[in-house]
Design a protein around this motif. Structure first.
Motif, PDB file in Angstrom:
ATOM      1  N   GLU A  50      17.232  15.111  10.755  1.00 46.74           N
ATOM      2  CA  GLU A  50      18.005  15.300  11.916  1.00 46.74           C
ATOM      3  C   GLU A  50      18.113  14.221  12.741  1.00 46.74           C
ATOM      4  O   GLU A  50      19.046  13.947  13.729  1.00 46.74           O
ATOM      5  CB  GLU A  50      18.253  16.569  12.733  1.00 46.74           C
ATOM      6  N   HIS A  51      17.104  13.304  12.349  1.00 49.84           N
ATOM      7  CA  HIS A  51      17.012  12.196  13.301  1.00 49.84           C
ATOM      8  C   HIS A  51      17.816  10.885  12.541  1.00 49.84           C
ATOM      9  O   HIS A  51      17.702   9.807  13.071  1.00 49.84           O
ATOM     10  CB  HIS A  51      15.649  11.731  13.444  1.00 49.84           C
ATOM     11  N   HIS A  52      18.395  11.289  11.350  1.00 48.07           N
ATOM     12  CA  HIS A  52      18.939  10.229  10.874  1.00 48.07           C
ATOM     13  C   HIS A  52      20.583  10.513  10.472  1.00 48.07           C
ATOM     14  O   HIS A  52      20.679  11.849  10.000  1.00 48.07           O
ATOM     15  CB  HIS A  52      18.593  10.040   9.483  1.00 48.07           C
ATOM     16  N   ASN A  53      21.493   9.794  11.100  1.00 45.29           N
ATOM     17  CA  ASN A  53      22.890  10.099  10.947  1.00 45.29           C
ATOM     18  C   ASN A  53      23.564   9.605  10.001  1.00 45.29           C
ATOM     19  O   ASN A  53      24.965   9.664   9.442  1.00 45.29           O
ATOM     20  CB  ASN A  53      23.624  10.038  12.284  1.00 45.29           C
ATOM     21  N   THR A  54      23.034   8.370   9.435  1.00 45.92           N
ATOM     22  CA  THR A  54      23.772   7.374   8.526  1.00 45.92           C
ATOM     23  C   THR A  54      22.657   6.925   7.175  1.00 45.92           C
ATOM     24  O   THR A  54      21.420   7.342   7.363  1.00 45.92           O
ATOM     25  CB  THR A  54      24.230   6.120   9.126  1.00 45.92           C
ATOM     26  N   LEU A  55      23.190   6.296   6.430  1.00 43.01           N
ATOM     27  CA  LEU A  55      22.280   5.778   5.283  1.00 43.01           C
ATOM     28  C   LEU A  55      21.959   4.466   5.465  1.00 43.01           C
ATOM     29  O   LEU A  55      21.465   3.827   4.698  1.00 43.01           O
ATOM     30  CB  LEU A  55      22.960   5.874   3.958  1.00 43.01           C
ATOM     31  N   LEU A  56      21.907   4.070   6.938  1.00 42.70           N
ATOM     32  CA  LEU A  56      21.779   2.541   7.114  1.00 42.70           C
ATOM     33  C   LEU A  56      20.338   2.160   6.775  1.00 42.70           C
ATOM     34  O   LEU A  56      20.253   1.182   6.318  1.00 42.70           O
ATOM     35  CB  LEU A  56      22.230   2.296   8.569  1.00 42.70           C
ATOM     36  N   HIS A  57      19.390   2.792   7.146  1.00 39.03           N
ATOM     37  CA  HIS A  57      17.987   2.694   6.900  1.00 39.03           C
ATOM     38  C   HIS A  57      17.728   2.394   5.343  1.00 39.03           C
ATOM     39  O   HIS A  57      16.710   1.759   5.110  1.00 39.03           O
ATOM     40  CB  HIS A  57      16.926   3.731   7.532  1.00 39.03           C
ATOM     41  N   PHE A  58      18.286   2.822   4.467  1.00 40.86           N
ATOM     42  CA  PHE A  58      18.286   2.591   3.120  1.00 40.86           C
ATOM     43  C   PHE A  58      18.804   1.205   2.617  1.00 40.86           C
ATOM     44  O   PHE A  58      18.046   0.848   1.770  1.00 40.86           O
ATOM     45  CB  PHE A  58      19.127   3.655   2.336  1.00 40.86           C
ATOM     46  N   ARG A  59      19.526   0.664   3.182  1.00 44.91           N
ATOM     47  CA  ARG A  59      19.867  -0.474   3.099  1.00 44.91           C
ATOM     48  C   ARG A  59      18.847  -1.820   3.355  1.00 44.91           C
ATOM     49  O   ARG A  59      18.726  -2.561   2.724  1.00 44.91           O
ATOM     50  CB  ARG A  59      21.246  -1.146   3.905  1.00 44.91           C
ATOM     51  N   PHE A  60      17.935  -1.210   4.177  1.00 50.31           N
ATOM     52  CA  PHE A  60      16.839  -2.341   4.881  1.00 50.31           C
ATOM     53  C   PHE A  60      15.887  -2.105   3.678  1.00 50.31           C
ATOM     54  O   PHE A  60      15.120  -2.972   3.679  1.00 50.31           O
ATOM     55  CB  PHE A  60      16.501  -2.068   5.874  1.00 50.31           C
ATOM     56  N   ASN A  61      15.667  -0.937   3.046  1.00 54.00           N
ATOM     57  CA  ASN A  61      14.313  -0.626   2.242  1.00 54.00           C
ATOM     58  C   ASN A  61      14.859   0.300   1.064  1.00 54.00           C
ATOM     59  O   ASN A  61      14.981   1.556   1.317  1.00 54.00           O
ATOM     60  CB  ASN A  61      13.433   0.165   3.104  1.00 54.00           C
ATOM     61  N   PRO A  62      15.477  -0.241   0.093  1.00 58.59           N
ATOM     62  CA  PRO A  62      16.159   0.503  -0.913  1.00 58.59           C
ATOM     63  C   PRO A  62      15.074   0.994  -2.091  1.00 58.59           C
ATOM     64  O   PRO A  62      15.576   1.549  -3.042  1.00 58.59           O
ATOM     65  CB  PRO A  62      17.157  -0.538  -1.717  1.00 58.59           C
ATOM     66  N   GLU A  63      13.873   0.794  -2.035  1.00 58.89           N
ATOM     67  CA  GLU A  63      12.893   1.341  -2.871  1.00 58.89           C
ATOM     68  C   GLU A  63      11.882   2.048  -2.290  1.00 58.89           C
ATOM     69  O   GLU A  63      11.180   1.712  -1.420  1.00 58.89           O
ATOM     70  CB  GLU A  63      12.172  -0.243  -3.690  1.00 58.89           C
ATOM     71  N   TYR A  64      11.402   3.220  -2.970  1.00 60.06           N
ATOM     72  CA  TYR A  64      10.488   4.176  -2.404  1.00 60.06           C
ATOM     73  C   TYR A  64       9.491   4.546  -3.440  1.00 60.06           C
ATOM     74  O   TYR A  64       9.730   5.105  -4.709  1.00 60.06           O
ATOM     75  CB  TYR A  64      11.218   5.381  -1.958  1.00 60.06           C
ATOM     76  N   LYS A  65       8.228   4.094  -3.427  1.00 62.97           N
ATOM     77  CA  LYS A  65       7.220   4.246  -4.570  1.00 62.97           C
ATOM     78  C   LYS A  65       6.245   4.921  -3.873  1.00 62.97           C
ATOM     79  O   LYS A  65       5.602   4.620  -3.033  1.00 62.97           O
ATOM     80  CB  LYS A  65       6.907   2.816  -5.162  1.00 62.97           C
ATOM     81  N   ALA A  66       5.520   6.030  -4.969  1.00 63.94           N
ATOM     82  CA  ALA A  66       4.754   6.799  -4.426  1.00 63.94           C
ATOM     83  C   ALA A  66       3.197   6.007  -4.993  1.00 63.94           C
ATOM     84  O   ALA A  66       3.587   5.334  -6.092  1.00 63.94           O
ATOM     85  CB  ALA A  66       4.598   8.172  -4.771  1.00 63.94           C
ATOM     86  N   GLN A  67       2.229   6.429  -4.662  1.00 63.28           N
ATOM     87  CA  GLN A  67       0.980   5.629  -5.013  1.00 63.28           C
ATOM     88  C   GLN A  67       0.517   6.280  -6.394  1.00 63.28           C
ATOM     89  O   GLN A  67       0.593   7.276  -6.628  1.00 63.28           O
ATOM     90  CB  GLN A  67      -0.051   5.920  -3.865  1.00 63.28           C
ATOM     91  N   ARG A  68      -0.042   5.286  -7.241  1.00 63.04           N
ATOM     92  CA  ARG A  68      -0.674   5.701  -8.295  1.00 63.04           C
ATOM     93  C   ARG A  68      -1.746   6.504  -8.333  1.00 63.04           C
ATOM     94  O   ARG A  68      -2.406   6.371  -7.524  1.00 63.04           O
ATOM     95  CB  ARG A  68      -0.598   4.675  -9.502  1.00 63.04           C
ATOM     96  N   GLY A  69      -2.278   7.420  -9.454  1.00 62.25           N
ATOM     97  CA  GLY A  69      -3.357   8.128  -9.483  1.00 62.25           C
ATOM     98  C   GLY A  69      -4.566   6.909  -9.714  1.00 62.25           C
ATOM     99  O   GLY A  69      -4.136   6.122 -10.397  1.00 62.25           O
ATOM    100  N   ARG A  70      -5.752   7.160  -9.342  1.00 65.01           N
ATOM    101  CA  ARG A  70      -6.827   6.460  -9.696  1.00 65.01           C
ATOM    102  C   ARG A  70      -7.624   6.743 -11.163  1.00 65.01           C
ATOM    103  O   ARG A  70      -7.306   7.744 -11.519  1.00 65.01           O
ATOM    104  CB  ARG A  70      -8.048   6.417  -8.612  1.00 65.01           C
ATOM    105  N   HIS A  71      -7.975   5.745 -11.834  1.00 62.67           N
ATOM    106  CA  HIS A  71      -8.315   6.032 -13.106  1.00 62.67           C
ATOM    107  C   HIS A  71      -9.612   6.954 -13.139  1.00 62.67           C
ATOM    108  O   HIS A  71     -10.494   6.898 -11.915  1.00 62.67           O
ATOM    109  CB  HIS A  71      -8.772   4.745 -13.917  1.00 62.67           C
ATOM    110  N   GLY A  72     -10.015   7.745 -14.087  1.00 61.13           N
ATOM    111  CA  GLY A  72     -11.123   8.493 -13.931  1.00 61.13           C
ATOM    112  C   GLY A  72     -12.415   7.460 -14.140  1.00 61.13           C
ATOM    113  O   GLY A  72     -12.358   6.441 -14.421  1.00 61.13           O
ATOM    114  N   GLU A  73     -13.637   7.865 -13.765  1.00 69.36           N
ATOM    115  CA  GLU A  73     -14.766   7.074 -13.971  1.00 69.36           C
ATOM    116  C   GLU A  73     -15.786   7.976 -14.657  1.00 69.36           C
ATOM    117  O   GLU A  73     -15.698   8.919 -14.731  1.00 69.36           O
ATOM    118  CB  GLU A  73     -15.260   6.672 -12.345  1.00 69.36           C
ATOM    119  N   GLY A  74     -16.985   7.139 -14.929  1.00 72.28           N
ATOM    120  CA  GLY A  74     -18.141   7.815 -15.494  1.00 72.28           C
ATOM    121  C   GLY A  74     -18.706   8.860 -14.580  1.00 72.28           C
ATOM    122  O   GLY A  74     -18.326   9.143 -13.483  1.00 72.28           O
ATOM    123  N   SER A  75     -19.693   9.313 -15.170  1.00 70.92           N
ATOM    124  CA  SER A  75     -20.432  10.627 -14.663  1.00 70.92           C
ATOM    125  C   SER A  75     -19.342  11.737 -14.104  1.00 70.92           C
ATOM    126  O   SER A  75     -19.622  12.254 -13.258  1.00 70.92           O
ATOM    127  CB  SER A  75     -21.097   9.995 -13.138  1.00 70.92           C
TER     128      SER A  75
END
Ligand SMILES: Nc1nc2c(ncn2[C@@H]2O[C@H](COP(=O)(O)OP(=O)(O)OP(=O)(O)O)[C@@H](O)[C@H]2O)c(=O)[nH]1
Ligand SMILES: [Mg+2]
Length: 343
Positions: A50-75
């Protein structure tokens, strides 16, 4: 109808790869497989805010990427999960898949969540492939890619603030000063023939919508000038800003202008006059006679309406007015989220 539209890219995190490893320990001649699994990639979730009334903030930042998982390791160490992200979206936003045009979600209430891009699963490490007959597996999987898609977001804009006043009062000039809207501005009455909306960024980076509508004159409710039918565009606003030209150039009395416009609003609908109203003296740079300013200030005081003095030419009073509009229309910031910036 005014529609705000934007295309964004969302990309969930890829899963981490599974690891290929064997135990090597002193005095253990043949260590078993010990490659851990990759971690899961993070998700992208849209959350109605409810703190956003418009889509303006998307124009400044049009990409949203979540972090990748880390690779498994030995042991047998499993890779860490990628961090998920939440993207705030105004209530009322319709979310479409940009590629297919399919409606994916319609946000109707604050707090509503929609998982739009799921993180990829982590790949299994070779330890998981061991069986009694297959004790030294070298199989191991790569992580699965996270979902990636383009979204088209659509939001019907409803005005939060309506600008009313006589023709030439400076309504269009004000909206061009506080938003990216560029309506026609000219030194003759009825320059604005139809309403236009501008998205205004408040001092704390939130946004709201201001409607610029054609000027009103005496008898507008009987069809004089451009009439009052466009007042329906400000019927649902939360506050009206009533602009009164206090410069000499209007050739009229500011208090009379104010009363005329109030009468026209009342003739259109009583509700309009009950709406909170900010009284705004415009063209202060060209106001030579302080008595004109005082007279309208007194009227505002009497009616307990906040009073502002502005000049769209010099910028005088514009920030204060913008801030006051924002205070009327934006939900108060809760203490928990205070100080958060850059959303
Ligand atoms: N000196 C001075 N002139 C201004 C100011 N704001 C607007 N004007 C002038 O006033 C005239 C009318 O401005 P508009 O913004 O078109 O007025 P409006 O209220 O939108 O008028 P309509 O669309 O006809 O209802 C233009 O010539 C502007 O340049 C101001 O702060 N100072
Ligand atoms: Mg105008």
């Amino acid at each position: 109808m005014f529609i705000d539209e934007v295309t964004i890219l969302v990309k969930a995190g890829d899963g981490g790869n599974g690891c290929l490893a064997f135990r090597r320990e002193k005095f253990v001649p043949r260590g078993g497989p010990s490659g851990g699994d990759g971690g899961r990639g993070g998700d992208v979730t849209l959350v109605a805010s409810e703190h956003h009334n418009t889509l303006l903030h998307f124009r400044f930042n049009p990409e949203y990427k979540a972090q990748r998982g880390r690779h498994g390791e030995g042991s047998n160490r499993k890779g860490a999960e990628g961090e998920s992200i939440e993207v705030p979206t105004p209530v009322g936003t319709m979310v479409y898949d940009a590629a297919t045009g399919e409606l994916l979600h319609d946000f109707t209430k604050a707090g509503d969540r929609f998982l739009v891009a799921q993180g990829g699963r982590g790949g299994r490490g070779n330890a998981r492939f061991a069986t009694s007959t297959h004790q030294a597996p070298t199989e191991h999987e790569d992580g699965k890619p996270g979902d990636e898609l383009r979204l088209r977001l659509e939001l019907k804009l409803l005005a939060d603030v309506g600008l009313v006043g006589f023709p030439n009062a400076g309504k269009s000039t004000l909206i061009s000063r506080i938003s990216a809207a560029r309506p026609k501005i000219a030194d003759y009455p009825f320059t604005t023939l139809e309403p236009s909306l501008g998205v205004v960024r408040s001092h704390d980076d939130r946004t709201f919508v201001v409607a610029d509508i054609p000027g009103l004159i005496e008898g507008a409710h009987e069809g004089h000038g451009l009439g009052t039918q466009f007042l329906k565009h400000v019927e649902r606003t939360r506050v009206l800003a009533h602009l009164v030209d206090v410069s000499e150039s209007s050739g009229r009395d500011p208090v009379n202008d104010f009363e005329v416009v109030m009468n026209e609003l009342a003739s259109f609908s009583e509700d309009l006059t009950k709406k909170p109203m900010l009284v705004v003296a415009t063209k202060m740079d060209a106001a030579q006679d302080p008595a004109r300013v005082k007279s309208i200030e007194k009227i505002a005081k009497k009616r307990k309406m906040p009073f502002f003095k502005i000049s769209s030419v010099t910028g005088e009073g514009i920030e204060a007015l913008k801030k006051a509009m924002g205070e009327f229309v934006l939900a108060p910031v809760e203490p928990a989220t205070e100080g958060r910036s850059g959303e």
